[in-house]
Design a protein around this motif. Sequence first.
Motif, PDB file in Angstrom:
ATOM      1  N   GLN A 166      10.648   1.735   1.556  1.00  0.00           N
ATOM      2  CA  GLN A 166       9.201   1.628   1.383  1.00  0.00           C
ATOM      3  C   GLN A 166       8.764   0.183   1.150  1.00  0.00           C
ATOM      4  O   GLN A 166       7.705  -0.244   1.613  1.00  0.00           O
ATOM      5  N   ALA A 167       9.591  -0.566   0.428  1.00  0.00           N
ATOM      6  CA  ALA A 167       9.185  -1.908   0.000  1.00  0.00           C
ATOM      7  C   ALA A 167       9.318  -2.960   1.089  1.00  0.00           C
ATOM      8  O   ALA A 167       8.574  -3.946   1.085  1.00  0.00           O
ATOM      9  N   ILE A 168      10.225  -2.788   2.040  1.00  0.00           N
ATOM     10  CA  ILE A 168      10.510  -3.874   2.989  1.00  0.00           C
ATOM     11  C   ILE A 168       9.338  -4.178   3.914  1.00  0.00           C
ATOM     12  O   ILE A 168       9.279  -5.271   4.496  1.00  0.00           O
ATOM     13  N   ILE A 169       8.398  -3.260   4.030  1.00  0.00           N
ATOM     14  CA  ILE A 169       7.256  -3.523   4.912  1.00  0.00           C
ATOM     15  C   ILE A 169       6.404  -4.674   4.386  1.00  0.00           C
ATOM     16  O   ILE A 169       5.800  -5.417   5.174  1.00  0.00           O
ATOM     17  N   ILE A 170       6.344  -4.869   3.074  1.00  0.00           N
ATOM     18  CA  ILE A 170       5.513  -5.941   2.511  1.00  0.00           C
ATOM     19  C   ILE A 170       6.057  -7.324   2.897  1.00  0.00           C
ATOM     20  O   ILE A 170       5.318  -8.136   3.465  1.00  0.00           O
ATOM     21  N   PRO A 171       7.338  -7.630   2.626  1.00  0.00           N
ATOM     22  CA  PRO A 171       7.841  -8.927   3.105  1.00  0.00           C
ATOM     23  C   PRO A 171       7.801  -9.048   4.616  1.00  0.00           C
ATOM     24  O   PRO A 171       7.576 -10.142   5.146  1.00  0.00           O
ATOM     25  N   LEU A 188      -0.952  -4.841  -3.696  1.00  0.00           N
ATOM     26  CA  LEU A 188       0.063  -4.225  -4.552  1.00  0.00           C
ATOM     27  C   LEU A 188      -0.569  -3.344  -5.630  1.00  0.00           C
ATOM     28  O   LEU A 188      -0.066  -2.260  -5.933  1.00  0.00           O
ATOM     29  N   ILE A 189      -1.677  -3.804  -6.208  1.00  0.00           N
ATOM     30  CA  ILE A 189      -2.382  -2.998  -7.212  1.00  0.00           C
ATOM     31  C   ILE A 189      -2.998  -1.761  -6.568  1.00  0.00           C
ATOM     32  O   ILE A 189      -2.940  -0.652  -7.121  1.00  0.00           O
ATOM     33  N   PHE A 190      -3.578  -1.939  -5.381  1.00  0.00           N
ATOM     34  CA  PHE A 190      -4.158  -0.812  -4.646  1.00  0.00           C
ATOM     35  C   PHE A 190      -3.096   0.241  -4.355  1.00  0.00           C
ATOM     36  O   PHE A 190      -3.341   1.446  -4.470  1.00  0.00           O
ATOM     37  N   MET A 191      -1.894  -0.201  -3.967  1.00  0.00           N
ATOM     38  CA  MET A 191      -0.791   0.717  -3.697  1.00  0.00           C
ATOM     39  C   MET A 191      -0.475   1.553  -4.934  1.00  0.00           C
ATOM     40  O   MET A 191      -0.300   2.781  -4.831  1.00  0.00           O
ATOM     41  N   THR A 192      -0.392   0.904  -6.087  1.00  0.00           N
ATOM     42  CA  THR A 192      -0.043   1.610  -7.322  1.00  0.00           C
ATOM     43  C   THR A 192      -1.117   2.616  -7.706  1.00  0.00           C
ATOM     44  O   THR A 192      -0.821   3.777  -8.012  1.00  0.00           O
ATOM     45  N   ILE A 193      -2.373   2.197  -7.672  1.00  0.00           N
ATOM     46  CA  ILE A 193      -3.476   3.088  -8.058  1.00  0.00           C
ATOM     47  C   ILE A 193      -3.581   4.263  -7.098  1.00  0.00           C
ATOM     48  O   ILE A 193      -3.772   5.412  -7.507  1.00  0.00           O
ATOM     49  N   SER A 194      -3.453   3.981  -5.800  1.00  0.00           N
ATOM     50  CA  SER A 194      -3.519   5.044  -4.805  1.00  0.00           C
ATOM     51  C   SER A 194      -2.406   6.067  -5.011  1.00  0.00           C
ATOM     52  O   SER A 194      -2.635   7.284  -4.939  1.00  0.00           O
TER      53      SER A 194
END
Length: 263
Positions: A166-171, A188-194
Amino acid sequence: MDLSFLETDYTIPSEFLWLFFALSVIIFGRYVLLSGAYQRFIYERIARMIPNRIISQKYPREQQIKEITWSGISSVLFGLIGVLMIMAWQAGWTQIYIDWNEMPLWYIPISFVGALFIHETYYYWLHRWMHMYPKLYRKIHKVHHDSVSTSVWTSFSFHPIESLLQAIIIPAMVFIIPMHWTVLMVLLIFMTISAIINHAGVEIYPASWRENKLMKWFIGSTHHDLHHRRFTKNFGLYFTFWDLWMDTESAEFDEKWEGAHRE
């Protein structure tokens, strides 16, 4: 915000470990703070005032402990990726920029929306792929689906391999797409809240959103709860459009949505 820490040489092992520890604590702390606040101030209040909106009832304590444990491991892996991204930026390998004048201001929202679309697309197909193969599902994705009745604590509860996938898409995105560092932080904050909203077990979106041309595309707790209960439908992350385009939205969704908003 003080960005002086970006000038530190993280090829030095002690500095690398310090930043790795700090980011892991910040990520896990953000998860605990936002999840706990959502449970206390939104879930519990709606449970008292609008009980129909509760999609998942309270979960066993054993489930909560497992979810927080897996989430702690996920946070450590996310922290590691964060350190590597900072090191890649220092080496000039990424497209992250700090100077507001480097790109036109109108590009800021474009880059954010574009990143959301790319992330949504990547996640939808990754998610479907993990469900397509029973052995893969059992070894990796089942950790997340052990939470049939989801809660705020389910949002980061993944097998370590899934956390990395899931995380590798960001880098991957910041190596290609110019992105101001604040856009990355907001993402990153939007991801957490969503993730918290979608797993919290309480539908916070009003009935009118289903008729709104923009807001109707957002996934909420009702939509994602059906995925945890039916497994073969509703694979989206933030939005419903891939489920609609690929005919993977649950036929039960409208009925469940109406039930959650029945007076």
